[in-house]
Design an enzyme around this catalytic site. Structure first.
Site, mmCIF file in Angstrom:
data_model
loop_
_atom_site.group_PDB
_atom_site.id
_atom_site.type_symbol
_atom_site.label_atom_id
_atom_site.label_comp_id
_atom_site.label_asym_id
_atom_site.label_seq_id
_atom_site.Cartn_x
_atom_site.Cartn_y
_atom_site.Cartn_z
ATOM 1 N N ASP A 1 -31.228 -13.021 -38.647
ATOM 2 C CA ASP A 1 -31.708 -12.023 -37.675
ATOM 3 C C ASP A 1 -32.376 -10.846 -38.364
ATOM 4 O O ASP A 1 -32.278 -9.703 -37.905
ATOM 5 C CB ASP A 1 -30.557 -11.504 -36.802
ATOM 6 C CG ASP A 1 -29.748 -12.617 -36.159
ATOM 7 O OD1 ASP A 1 -30.351 -13.647 -35.818
ATOM 8 O OD2 ASP A 1 -28.523 -12.458 -35.995
ATOM 9 N N GLU B 1 -34.236 -14.897 -26.286
ATOM 10 C CA GLU B 1 -33.529 -13.775 -26.905
ATOM 11 C C GLU B 1 -34.376 -13.226 -28.053
ATOM 12 O O GLU B 1 -35.489 -13.661 -28.295
ATOM 13 C CB GLU B 1 -32.157 -14.208 -27.429
ATOM 14 C CG GLU B 1 -32.213 -15.267 -28.512
ATOM 15 C CD GLU B 1 -30.841 -15.686 -29.001
ATOM 16 O OE1 GLU B 1 -29.844 -15.096 -28.561
ATOM 17 O OE2 GLU B 1 -30.777 -16.616 -29.838
#
Length: 440
Positions: free
Chosen positions: A14, A193
């Site tokens: 991430d 997302e």
């Protein structure tokens, strides 16, 4: 520094890349090897000098939701996992935005980009704002400080939304600024997302993960509040590789644009490692899709230096990279038909001999097989040599055709069982790969 560009033991998925001063910082989640869930309770920061992307420094832990042997918890209201942070700078202060699973997210501050970050507050949400902003849904926050000083937050899971933050305190959601579905869930967007905003010139980019979660796609707008137009895919970590969710962003370092993302290891989607690819932003604002490579920040790899197995960017047939320990990694579960690929190796020019040598380090698994060394394409590329694989742990040497220039190198595996009894050996591992080197 090739992919993955952080040390073997480090799992930073991430990744949000940010350039502050003369260093590039990566802020991300923190996975653990062998874990059965995403992320843990700690955030770590890594950085490199923009002039030397081959040397990354760990600045240690920057924020915690649980006490450990060296730190107290930074959150009194929760001890849940930390997901996908972002950090932005305003007026010489660095603000960390964190999503905490099933809990109120928060904002922390530091006077240094590497932290550690001191808690300011949970997000302050006006009474008339949507409940989704308050409890446990402040997922994957991405923050944009615009040129005029206004601050925007983008986030969401299964559906996207945005809001404006009060720049005076960097934690208060401004009344009436909430906007749902900043990116539609319908195709072609297919939002899932991982919102990450960037501004390039006068164009606003949102990098995100669509429903086909191994991709990072992007959308563009001429306004931070949209509407956004679908752009396309930047990178897909599931192309000829065991894919999984993806999250990252774009960053310009010394005039070169990169996409930061992550890839899977340990035969799970939970152990994710940081990777990067060079990209181009064309004059019309579009970003052509790039392939996954072994290169990272490098232009090419030298075949005359040992190539560790975990630099593979192609894994087909069920094999995968796993961690034996914090130092050693290997490609395991290599069966007949498996392909392991490395992109790209530069063999140089002007080599007068017709042959050179190839040395590979493997661990035999008690079965017989062979490994073909193939250039450029795993299915119809040029086979420049073959190694016989025995039953034991061994280092194998063989002569191969001398080549020049820049090539993808594929290792293609076959077993040597045939006839009636061959069926009993189908699917049995042939070996584990530690790495290889060419030498003249």
């Amino acid at each position: 520094m090739p992919n993955p560009y952080l040390p073997n033991w480090e799992y930073i998925p991430d990744g949000e890349p940010r350039v502050f001063g003369n260093r590039v910082y990566v802020y991300g989640s923190h996975d653990l090897a062998g874990s059965d869930r995403f992320c843990d309770y700690t955030l770590k920061v890594w950085s490199a000098d923009i002039h030397d992307l081959n040397n990354w420094i760990c600045h240690g832990d920057s924020f915690h939701t649980r006490m450990d042997r060296d730190h107290e918890s930074d959150t009194s209201w929760t001890d849940r996992e930390l997901y996908a942070p972002d950090v932005v700078e305003r007026d010489g202060q660095y603000y960390l935005y964190a999503y905490i699973v099933g809990s109120k997210g928060c904002v922390a501050v530091s006077d240094r980009p590497e932290g550690p970050f001191k808690l300011l507050s949970t997000y302050r949400v006006p009474d008339n704002s949507a409940q989704i902003l308050e409890e446990g849904h402040f997922i994957d926050p991405g923050v944009l400080v615009d040129d005029d000083g206004r601050v925007y937050l983008y986030c969401g899971y299964l559906s996207s939304y945005m809001a404006e933050i009060n720049p005076d305190n960097m934690l208060e959601i401004l009344p009436d600024s909430f906007q749902p579905d900043i990116l539609p869930v319908d195709e072609p967007f297919g939002f899932f997302e991982a919102c990450s905003p960037r501004k390039v010139g006068d164009t606003y980019y949102l990098i995100y993960s669509p429903k086909m979660g191994s991709r990072l796609d992007y959308a563009t707008s001429q306004s931070p509040v949209g509407p956004f137009q679908y752009g396309g895919t930047i990178v897909d970590n599931g192309v000829d590789y065991p894919g999984g969710n993806n999250h990252g962003s774009i960053c310009q370092i010394k005039g070169q644009w990169y996409i930061f993302y992550h890839r899977m290891t340990n035969n799970t989607v939970m152990s994710r490692r940081a990777c990067v690819e060079r990209i181009s932003i064309l004059p019309d604002g579009s970003i052509p899709q790039v392939e996954m490579t072994s290169l990272g920040f490098d232009q090419s790899l030298s075949p005359y230096r040992f190539i560790p197995a975990d630099l593979a960017c192609v894994l087909k047939g069920g094999c995968y990279i796993t961690e034996r320990n914090v130092i050693d990694r290997a490609v395991v579960h290599i069966t007949s038909g498996c392909v392991i690929g490395f992109k790209y190796l530069d063999f140089g020019e002007d080599y007068s001999s017709k042959t050179m040598e190839f040395t590979v380090k493997v661990r035999g698994c008690g079965n017989k097989g062979k490994m073909n060394i193939v250039l450029d394409h795993s299915e119809n590329g040029e086979v420049i040599g073959t190694c016989d694989i025995g039953a034991d742990h061994e280092v194998i040497h063989t002569a191969v055709k001398a080549v020049t220039g820049r090539h993808a190198v594929f290792l293609v595996f076959e077993d040597e069982y045939s006839g009636y009894f061959g069926q009993f050996f189908e699917g049995r591992p042939l070996c584990e790969l530690d790495g290889f080197v060419f030498h003249k």
